[in-house]
Write an enzyme that holds these catalytic residues in place. Structure first.
Site, short mmCIF file in Angstrom:
data_model
loop_
_atom_site.label_atom_id
_atom_site.label_comp_id
_atom_site.label_asym_id
_atom_site.label_seq_id
_atom_site.Cartn_x
_atom_site.Cartn_y
_atom_site.Cartn_z
N LYS A 14 0.82 -1.21 0.00
CA LYS A 14 0.00 0.00 0.00
C LYS A 14 0.86 1.26 0.00
O LYS A 14 0.59 2.20 -0.74
CB LYS A 14 -0.93 0.03 1.23
N ARG A 89 -9.53 0.89 8.98
CA ARG A 89 -9.13 -0.47 9.32
C ARG A 89 -10.20 -1.18 10.14
O ARG A 89 -10.01 -2.33 10.53
CB ARG A 89 -7.86 -0.41 10.17
N ARG A 128 11.65 -6.66 4.93
CA ARG A 128 11.56 -5.26 5.37
C ARG A 128 12.12 -5.09 6.78
O ARG A 128 12.74 -4.07 7.09
CB ARG A 128 10.08 -4.82 5.33
N ARG A 134 11.40 -1.35 12.32
CA ARG A 134 10.09 -1.32 12.96
C ARG A 134 9.94 -2.48 13.92
O ARG A 134 10.03 -3.63 13.52
CB ARG A 134 8.99 -1.39 11.89
N ARG A 145 -0.37 -8.65 13.94
CA ARG A 145 -0.92 -7.70 12.96
C ARG A 145 -1.79 -8.42 11.94
O ARG A 145 -2.85 -7.92 11.56
CB ARG A 145 0.20 -6.95 12.25
P1 ADP Z 1 1.16 -2.13 7.96
O1 ADP Z 1 2.59 -2.19 7.55
O2 ADP Z 1 0.74 -3.26 8.82
O3 ADP Z 1 0.23 -1.84 6.83
P2 ADP Z 1 0.81 0.50 9.16
O4 ADP Z 1 2.08 1.19 8.97
O5 ADP Z 1 -0.35 0.91 8.31
O6 ADP Z 1 1.07 -1.04 9.05
O7 ADP Z 1 0.32 0.61 10.68
C1 ADP Z 1 1.18 0.28 11.75
C2 ADP Z 1 0.41 0.25 13.06
O8 ADP Z 1 -0.21 1.54 13.29
C3 ADP Z 1 -0.75 -0.74 13.15
O9 ADP Z 1 -0.32 -2.04 13.47
C4 ADP Z 1 -1.60 -0.08 14.24
O10 ADP Z 1 -1.03 -0.27 15.51
C5 ADP Z 1 -1.47 1.40 13.92
N1 ADP Z 1 -2.53 1.82 12.97
C6 ADP Z 1 -2.31 2.32 11.72
N2 ADP Z 1 -3.48 2.63 11.13
C7 ADP Z 1 -4.46 2.32 12.01
C8 ADP Z 1 -5.87 2.39 11.98
N3 ADP Z 1 -6.52 2.85 10.90
N4 ADP Z 1 -6.56 1.98 13.08
C9 ADP Z 1 -5.94 1.53 14.14
N5 ADP Z 1 -4.61 1.42 14.24
C10 ADP Z 1 -3.85 1.80 13.19
#
Ligand code: ADP
Length: 189
Positions: A14, A89, A128, A134, A145
């Protein structure tokens, strides 16, 4: 306004695709994950509240997430549109986003779900993790996750499907191929 939601599990691509799309369509990229990480890095009050949840791979509560998202959108009143990445989400987040955009006389044009199988996701995030630093990219936290994704986030798909807004794109192809497929879908919106 052209408002898009890029949807998919962790590691689906994404972020990578959002960066390319905002350039082509002159949109603003809103990644809630990036916004939260910036808060954590800058040790803001919000950052302190969410850092443990994020490190554990758990979702941040809806109220906090929605408030942050709305603030970010409101910072860009001249925007031609937004690419929402990592948001919504949960179904309440999706419903609130609709109401929020409606108040502005706008709406979501379409939602594109990137399809990637679990084995590939695990491989990508392991790669990654070597460079991202991270804490939530380690194997154990990634499991959490992915389980949050199948528990809470997957239900966002039918929410948009009944609105006739859902499109799927195969995310297993090369970055440029996925990008071309995304553009073909977006050009129809
Ligand atoms: P990924 O690499 O899993 O797509 P993101 O970078 O989008 O992860 O998000 C990392 C973390 O930030 C999530 O695991 C969550 O803790 C928090 N987070 C991000 N977006 C949301 C959301 N829309 N609702 C709740 N928590 C979120």
């Amino acid at each position: 306004m052209l408002n898009l939601v890029l949807f998919g599990p962790p590691g689906a691509g994404k972020g990578t695709q959002s960066e390319k799309l905002i350039e082509k369509y002159q949109l603003i990229h809103v990644s809630t994950g990036d916004l939260f990480r910036a808060h954590v890095k800058n040790q803001t009050e919000l950052g302190k509240k969410v850092s443990q949840l994020m490190a554990d791979g758990e979702l941040v509560p809806d109220a906090i997430t929605i408030a942050m998202l709305e603030e970010e959108v409101d910072k860009n009143p001249e925007a031609k549109g937004f690419v929402f990445d990592g948001f919504p989400r949960t179904v309440p987040q999706a419903a609130e986003l609709d109401l929020f955009l409606e108040r502005k006389g706008s709406k979501i044009a379409g939602v594109i779900a990137l399809d990637v199988d679990q084995l590939e996701l695990t491989k990508r995030i392991a790669e990654r993790h070597k460079v991202s630093g991270r804490p939530d990219d380690d194997a154990e936290k990634l499991k959490k996750r992915i389980s949050e994704y199948f528990d809470k986030t997957i239900h966002v798909l039918p929410y948009y499907e009944v609105q006739g807004k859902l499109n799927k794109v195969n995310g297993m192809n090369e970055i440029s191929t996925v990008y071309n497929h995304l553009c073909a879908v977006i050009d129809k919106y």
